[in-house]
Scaffold this active site. Structure first.
Site, PDB file in Angstrom:
ATOM      1  CE  LYS A 125      -4.336   1.250   0.129  1.00 43.14           C
ATOM      2  NZ  LYS A 125      -5.538   0.611  -0.448  1.00 43.14           N
ATOM      3  CG  ASP A 165      -7.267   3.611  -1.058  1.00 41.64           C
ATOM      4  OD1 ASP A 165      -7.850   2.526  -0.993  1.00 41.64           O
ATOM      5  OD2 ASP A 165      -7.270   4.418  -0.101  1.00 41.64           O
TER       6      ASP A 165
END
Ligand code: NDP
Length: 450
Positions: A125, A165
């Site tokens: 991430k 995201d």
């Protein structure tokens, strides 16, 4: 319980001030107890000690020039958490709240989510504490280019493949990809969520929301229920929320809410998706502007939210889909959902329910689809985008959507069956954590101490 306590204590001293990360680790470890008790090899191979430590953490300076020629500096992150099952895969978040704790919690969750898809992808991430709100298009482009000036050396189509995201959509992926191509001279599948004009996959945009609803459909089938006619509470008004609402409507349900960081919109007749898309995808406006088209809807500003929670969960609805951000559904919210007879909570966002909210939900026997299983459709379709890029093929919308449906059905079945295997009834948190962990841990053991 001691190993949970020991792990959290160690993390608190080696990785201080990362409360969201401890929360995510604690939730996973709590579920793993029955597995660890019955399988001594995980302890022998020190899997817990290894799995909570990212393989690599990259933090970097992102300097850029705003439209007034002032120098701005942000902090960039990429956490390459675990590559036992494949190249690191996970999105980039641009939001002022981003810090090492948030990126690590998201990366940690991503490991197990990716494992649940059954596809060959590891967990990672990244992001930056950059606030895209109010920035001009050129500022966004300059920021993305500067971010990629560092990131490009750490990513690659078989090593680490970021996606979008919060705050990173098609526009940002375009600028990031353009700069990667310029720096490396390579046109390869190093990012997913790309435009359909140049390497993107059909259904990727819709995948997280659609997948979340497919997951809910599988759950409801098992309960002898269906989506048909059910009133749904949805939070968020971004990518995941919009396509959750779209699929719910296609399957006959009636979503009546959505929210953004300014407040909650309640439209008892059902959200008008065309108006919502126009506001959020085209005109980038606040939700209150919806009332200009639908005066029968109600807008609740954040200043009127209850002190102990979020207005959206205080509205009467049969199904709840938190699709905005972490810790947006509190224990007090969950109690109201229970009082209102809510049947199921299915998470489109990552860790949207606090740990105490999850406890209330499970105690109240509300059926609960945790984010790491229910929102896995996004990353699964990202992997389908990688597969199409690598084979230079392009699949139709129906082909990708069918694969997504099958993947979500498999995720649901594996999570449910794992819960049953460990006598945990319909505790899908336990099922998801054990099913995901077991795949990663077994691969780590087979690959030796690396
Ligand atoms: P978007 O940026 O498209 O939308 C996020 C939405 O949530 C916006 O409406 C935003 O409101 C709201 N929001 C964000 N932060 C806050 C906050 N602190 N308080 C209140 N509202 C907030 O993001 P996505 O839809 O892509 O992501 C939503 C969630 O889904 C995240 O948890 C993400 O990690 C998760 N997720 C996303 C995937 C994807 O494919 N995109 C895949 C799997 C999970 P505003 O615009 O006003 O800030």
């Amino acid at each position: 319980m001691t190993y949970i306590h020991e792990t959290i204590t160690r993390l608190k001293s080696t990785s201080p001030a990362q409360s969201e990360f401890y929360q995510a680790v604690e939730e996973v470890l709590d579920s793993l107890q029955p597995l660890l008790e019955s399988n001594e090899q995980y302890k022998r191979h020190a899997i817990i000690e290894r799995i909570v430590e990212p393989e690599r953490q990259i933090m970097f300076r992102v300097p850029w020039m705003d439209d007034e020629n002032n120098v701005q500096v942000n902090k960039g992150y990429r956490i390459e958490f675990n590559s036992a099952l494949g190249p690191y895969k996970g999105g980039l978040r641009f939001h002022p709240s981003v810090n090492a704790s948030i990126v690590k919690f998201l990366g940690f969750e991503q490991i197990f989510k990716n494992a649940l898809t059954g596809l060959p992808i590891g967990g990672g991430k990244g992001g930056a504490n950059f606030n895209p709100k109010g920035k001009s298009d050129s500022e966004i482009m300059r920021f993305c280019q500067s971010f990629m000036n560092e990131l490009y050396r750490h990513i690659g189509p078989t090593t680490d493949v970021p996606a979008g995201d919060i705050g990173v959509g098609a526009r940002e992926i375009g600028y990031l990809f353009g700069q990667y191509k310029r720096l490396t001279g390579r046109y390869d599948g190093v990012l997913t969520g790309k435009s359909l004009l140049w390497g993107g996959s059909l259904v990727r945009k819709e995948a997280t929301g659609y997948g979340c609803v497919y997951f809910a459909q599988n759950m409801l089938d098992d309960m002898g229920e269906s989506l048909e006619g059910k009133t749904c509470l949805v939070s968020g008004a971004g990518n995941v929320a919009i396509y959750t609402i779209e699929k719910l409507q296609q399957l006959g349900a009636v979503p009546i809410t959505c929210s953004d960081s300014s407040g909650t919109l309640h439209h008892p007749n059902g959200i008008d998706l065309a108006t919502l898309k126009d506001l959020k995808e085209v005109r980038h406006q606040r939700l209150k502007a919806y009332l200009e088209v639908h005066s029968d809807a109600e807008f609740i500003p954040v200043s009127d939210y209850p002190e102990d929670g979020h207005a959206v969960w205080r509205i009467d609805g049969q199904l709840a889909f938190p699709c905005a951000t972490q810790n947006e559904l509190t224990a007090a919210d969950a109690e109201v959902l229970a009082e209102n007879g809510c049947l199921a909570v299915v998470e489109g966002a990552n860790m949207p329910s606090t740990q105490s909210a999850v406890d209330v939900i499970l105690d109240a026997k509300i059926y609960y689809g945790p984010g790491k299983a229910a929102n896995a459709g996004g990353v699964a379709t990202s992997q389908l985008e990688m597969a199409q890029n690598a084979s230079m093929q392009r699949w139709s919308f129906e082909e990708v959507d069918d694969k997504l449906k099958t993947i979500m059905a498999n995720v649901y079945t594996s999570v449910r069956d794992t819960a049953l295997e460990f006598d945990a009834g319909n505790n899908l948190v336990l099922g998801a954590n054990i099913a995901g962990f077991r795949k990663v841990a077994d691969a780590m053991i087979e690959q030796g101490l690396v």
